[in-house]
Design an enzyme around this catalytic site. Structure first.
Site, short mmCIF file in Angstrom:
data_model
loop_
_atom_site.label_atom_id
_atom_site.label_comp_id
_atom_site.label_asym_id
_atom_site.label_seq_id
_atom_site.Cartn_x
_atom_site.Cartn_y
_atom_site.Cartn_z
CD GLU A 292 -2.82 1.45 2.28
OE1 GLU A 292 -3.66 2.36 2.18
OE2 GLU A 292 -2.77 0.66 3.24
CG ASP B 223 9.52 9.08 -3.55
OD1 ASP B 223 8.47 8.52 -3.90
OD2 ASP B 223 10.07 9.99 -4.21
CG ASP C 75 -2.63 15.95 -2.14
OD1 ASP C 75 -3.54 16.51 -2.78
OD2 ASP C 75 -1.89 16.55 -1.34
CE LYS D 87 -5.16 26.47 -5.04
NZ LYS D 87 -4.23 27.47 -4.43
CG ASP E 113 -12.40 11.74 -0.70
OD1 ASP E 113 -11.47 12.11 -1.45
OD2 ASP E 113 -12.44 12.00 0.52
CB THR F 264 -11.29 5.84 6.53
OG1 THR F 264 -11.92 6.77 5.63
CG2 THR F 264 -10.31 4.97 5.74
CE LYS F 265 -10.30 10.00 12.18
NZ LYS F 265 -9.84 10.45 13.52
CG PHE F 266 -11.09 11.02 7.38
CD1 PHE F 266 -11.20 12.25 8.02
CD2 PHE F 266 -10.05 10.19 7.73
CE1 PHE F 266 -10.27 12.65 8.96
CE2 PHE F 266 -9.12 10.57 8.67
CZ PHE F 266 -9.22 11.80 9.30
CD GLU F 267 -15.08 4.87 2.25
OE1 GLU F 267 -15.74 4.28 1.37
OE2 GLU F 267 -13.99 4.46 2.69
#
Length: 240
Positions: free
Chosen positions: A70, A122, A145, A149, A181, A218-221
């Site tokens: 991952e 990296d 990420d 922009k 997302d 995930t909690k964000f999802e």
């Protein structure tokens, strides 16, 4: 992730080597006690050094097992859950942010996991230098990420060159699993992968797959779902 298209020239007229455009920015972050414990106690046991030749992961893990890598595991919640749920599989996580590495390793120590190793550098360097061709069963890239922009789109890690690098590292039948997302990034991923040679889209409609059960939410999802936000999963299988 792409290379610069122009070759810089030094004052004496010599070509300067390309400086690769990176898809991440190093951010300083304060460590919790648990994260510090993870790094101090778990680092020597589970963090792998960047090598100059392909690593024998059978030797690292002490066995031969299906292998998942991952890229960008964040705070490590999903990777930790997957490794704990599938002790018969081996997992390699790559993350540059130290608090996240510490959090994951703290969880590894707490749960006594043996099937997970980490690189704290990296991911492109890891793939190029440490991972043998045709050796991975799965590569996961969850919520990278999106670089919203337009002038930053060149920093997005999913680019044709990256798709080819991943293809080389996967076994035939191995899967490149992405999730995002941010719908414009999902569309970008699909555009790149549709024309990437050597892959087959596993989606029945040629676009996105339903959220696979093996990818933890995930909690964000969950928060995004409550707000009506979508998540797009893409799975591409190496066929050649």
């Amino acid at each position: 992730m792409t290379e610069s298209q122009e070759t810089p020239i030094t004052e004496d007229g010599e070509a300067r080597p390309h400086r690769r455009i990176k898809s991440f920015v190093m951010r300083a972050g304060r460590m919790t006690e648990g994260q510090q414990r993870g790094l101090e106690q778990g680092g020597p046991l589970f963090i792998l050094p960047l090598a100059d030749s392909p690593v024998d992961y059978d030797q690292v893990f002490g066995r031969s097992a299906p292998r998942t890598l991952e890229i960008g595991f964040g705070m490590g919640h999903s990777l930790l859950e997957m490794a704990a749920a599938a002790p018969e599989l081996d997992f390699i996580g790559v993350e540059v942010h130290r608090p996240g590495v510490g959090a994951l390793l703290n969880g590894v120590l707490t749960q006594g996991l043996k099937n997970l190793r980490v690189y704290d550098c990296d991911a492109i360097e890891v793939l190029n230098r440490c991972v043998a061709d045709n050796s991975l069963d799965r590569l996961m890239l969850f919520f990278p990420d999106p670089w919203h922009k337009a002038r930053h789109h060149k920093r997005r890690i999913v680019q044709p060159e990256f798709a080819e690098l991943v293809r080389r590292k996967l076994k035939v039948g191995g899967v490149f699993h992405m999730a995002t997302d941010w719908e414009p990034y999902a569309e970008h991923m699909l555009e790149v992968m549709k024309v990437a040679p050597g892959y087959r889209n596993q989606a029945a409609d040629g676009a996105y797959v339903p959220r696979p059960e093996e990818r933890p939410i995930t909690k964000f999802e969950r928060r995004g779902e409550r707000l009506g936000h979508g998540v797009w999963d893409l799975k591409f299988e190496k066929v050649d």
